[in-house]
Structure formats: structure tokens, C-alpha cells
Design an enzyme around this catalytic site. Structure first.
Site, PDB file in Angstrom:
ATOM      1  N   HIS A   1       0.855  -1.193   0.000  1.00 54.11           N
ATOM      2  CA  HIS A   1       0.000   0.000   0.000  1.00 54.11           C
ATOM      3  C   HIS A   1       0.890   1.242   0.000  1.00 54.11           C
ATOM      4  CE1 HIS A   1      -2.924   3.014   1.264  1.00 54.11           C
ATOM      5  NE2 HIS A   1      -3.864   2.158   0.884  1.00 54.11           N
TER       6      HIS A   1
ATOM      7  N   GLY B   1      -7.563   9.037   0.042  1.00 56.22           N
ATOM      8  CA  GLY B   1      -7.929   9.833   1.202  1.00 56.22           C
ATOM      9  C   GLY B   1      -8.006  11.319   0.937  1.00 56.22           C
TER      10      GLY B   1
ATOM     11  N   SER C   1     -10.273   6.714  -3.171  1.00 51.67           N
ATOM     12  CA  SER C   1     -11.505   7.468  -2.920  1.00 51.67           C
ATOM     13  C   SER C   1     -12.698   6.935  -3.711  1.00 51.67           C
ATOM     14  CB  SER C   1     -11.295   8.960  -3.179  1.00 51.67           C
ATOM     15  OG  SER C   1     -10.313   9.486  -2.302  1.00 51.67           O
TER      16      SER C   1
ATOM     17  N   GLY D   1     -12.188   4.824   3.400  1.00 54.02           N
ATOM     18  CA  GLY D   1     -13.152   5.421   4.317  1.00 54.02           C
ATOM     19  C   GLY D   1     -14.551   4.850   4.215  1.00 54.02           C
TER      20      GLY D   1
END
Length: 249
Positions: free
Chosen positions: A95, A172, A210, A232
Site C-alpha cells: 500500500h 484519502g 476514494s 473510508g
């Protein structure tokens, strides 16, 4: 082939919050045939909890990292065999946050992928370019270099990995690659995988960066996007389930 929607909780969660979140996801799946395969990748202290909560459910669980070492004097590291002990199906490797904050190199990421495969855990191999690299026209070279290191290490097992394209500038930040931008990079990765294995159709290429409930359908409709690596939005049951529902096989 069903798409794969993988949640990456990052460094979030607690025993109570996890229970509430997972229960809400399971409740939302009651009586529903999921449109996609699902996995939740949690911080390692919570893997036992996920194993208990998700056993027998349609949702698999996985780790956010794995050691490049098999075992030994590597304090704080978690081996692939330990993940296997908790019935982890997947482990995220490479990542961009690991590459950036822990100085992980392409070689380190490749070694981690190799360890995971050897233990029967599927590595989700992350590749992606920074904003500077994109603006200087290096996107294709960067992602191909990152993936080539893994292909070289795992050789004939290339068909057993999952790849996640995550443009670093879109993680993010709320910024997302347009579906066309994402598809263009996925097509490059697909061609690279096809040259490396006789079974390229087995390799899912996920988009991360995102992806959320609002944009998932347009991204997942692209021909070479086989799912998503969700940050998220995987911490909100309704959003995660909406993304799964957007994933037409």
C-alpha cells in the site's frame, strides 16, 4: 466473474465499533445474494474478532500487511503463517502508505507477496503513482515497474494474485481518477499480466483511491476494473453495501 470489493479499515476500529459495523453489514446482507465477493482488511489485533464475527458469512477477512520474513527475530512483524492461523484469505501488500511511511521498496513488496502466496494467503498487490509522477507522464512506467517486481518474484503464481491500482494522489484526498483515467491504467496492467501468465483472466484488478458509494458504479462499469479497494467508505456499512450492490458481475 464476480467483482471483489475489499475494505481497508486502515488504523481505525475498536472491539465495540467493529462489532457494530460488521453486524450492520451482515444484517444488510440478510436474504440478499451479494453482487460481489467481499473482504474486510482489519488491523491485526482484530483479526480474531473478525474470524469470530464473519465465519460462515459471505464476507472474508484479511490483513493490511504481512512480513517479508518467514519467522524469527523480527519483533512486531506478523508472518503469513500467523495470518493463515486466523483463516485470513487476503493480505494487502505494498500500500502506498507502507511505501511512503515505512520505506517499502518494490523488492520488499515482492517478497511479501511471495510469503503470502506460500502460506495460501492471496496478496492484494498495490501499485500507483504520485501526483508528481502523473504530471510528468510517468504513470505507466511507475505502475509497470512496481508490478514487474512482484511478477518476477512469484513467477508461475502470478495468476493467484490480486492487483489494486491506487493513484497516490487520490487516496484519502477526495480526488478520484475519472473512470476513463482509471480504465487506461487498468488496461496497461491487464496487458502486463497477460504477458506474464497463461491465466490472466484469474487476476482481478481493483481500483482504489476514494472510491465511494457515489462514484462506484461508474468506475466498476469499466471493462478492466474488477472491483475496488475501499478506504473510508468501508467504515460505513450502508456505503460499503451500496458499493457492493453497484458491482455488476
Amino acid at each position: 466473474m464476480k467483482k471483489l470489493i475489499a475494505g481497508n479499515w486502515k488504523m481505525n476500529g475498536s472491539l465495540a465499533a467493529n462489532q457494530t459495523l460488521v453486524q450492520a453489514m451482515l444484517d444488510g446482507l440478510q436474504g440478499v445474494e451479494p453482487m460481489a465477493e467481499m473482504v474486510l482488511c482489519a488491523p491485526s489485533p482484530y483479526l480474531a474478532q473478525l474470524q469470530a464475527l464473519l465465519a460462515g458469512s459471505p464476507i472474508a477477512w484479511g490483513s493490511q500487511d504481512v512480513s517479508a520474513q518467514e519467522s524469527g527475530a523480527f519483533t512486531g512483524e506478523i508472518s503469513a503463517m500467523m495470518l493463515k492461523d486466523f483463516a485470513c484469505r487476503y493480505a494487502i501488500v505494498g500500500h502506498s502508505e507502507r511505501r511512503q511511511y515505512h520505506a517499502e521498496t518494490d523488492a520488499t513488496v515482492a517478497a511479501k507477496a511471495q510469503r503470502a502466496l506460500a502460506a495460501g494467503v492471496t496478496p492484494i498487490v498495490c501499485v500507483g503513482e504520485t501526483l508528481t509522477e502523473r504530471e510528468s507522464g510517468q504513470t505507466e512506467a511507475v505502475v509497470k515497474r512496481q508490478l514487474a517486481a512482484v511478477i518476477h518474484a512469484v513467477t508461475h503464481c502470478t495468476s493467484e494474485i490480486v492487483v489494486a491500482y491506487e493513484p497516490v494522489w487520490a487516496i484519502g484526498t477526495g480526488k478520484t481518477a475519472t473512470p476513463e483515467m482509471a480504465q487506461a491504467v487498468h488496461a496497461v496492467l491487464r496487458k502486463q499480466i497477460a504477458a506474464a501468465t497463461q491465466h490472466p483472466e484469474r487476476v482481478k484488478i481493483l481500483y482504489g483511491g476514494s472510491m465511494n458509494a457515489a462514484n462506484a458504479a461508474s468506475l466498476l462499469a469499466q471493462p478492466d476494473i474488477d472491483g475496488g479497494l475501499i478506504g473510508g467508505a468501508s467504515l460505513k456499512a450502508a456505503d460499503f453495501l451500496q458499493i457492493v450492490a453497484s458491482a455488476q458481475p
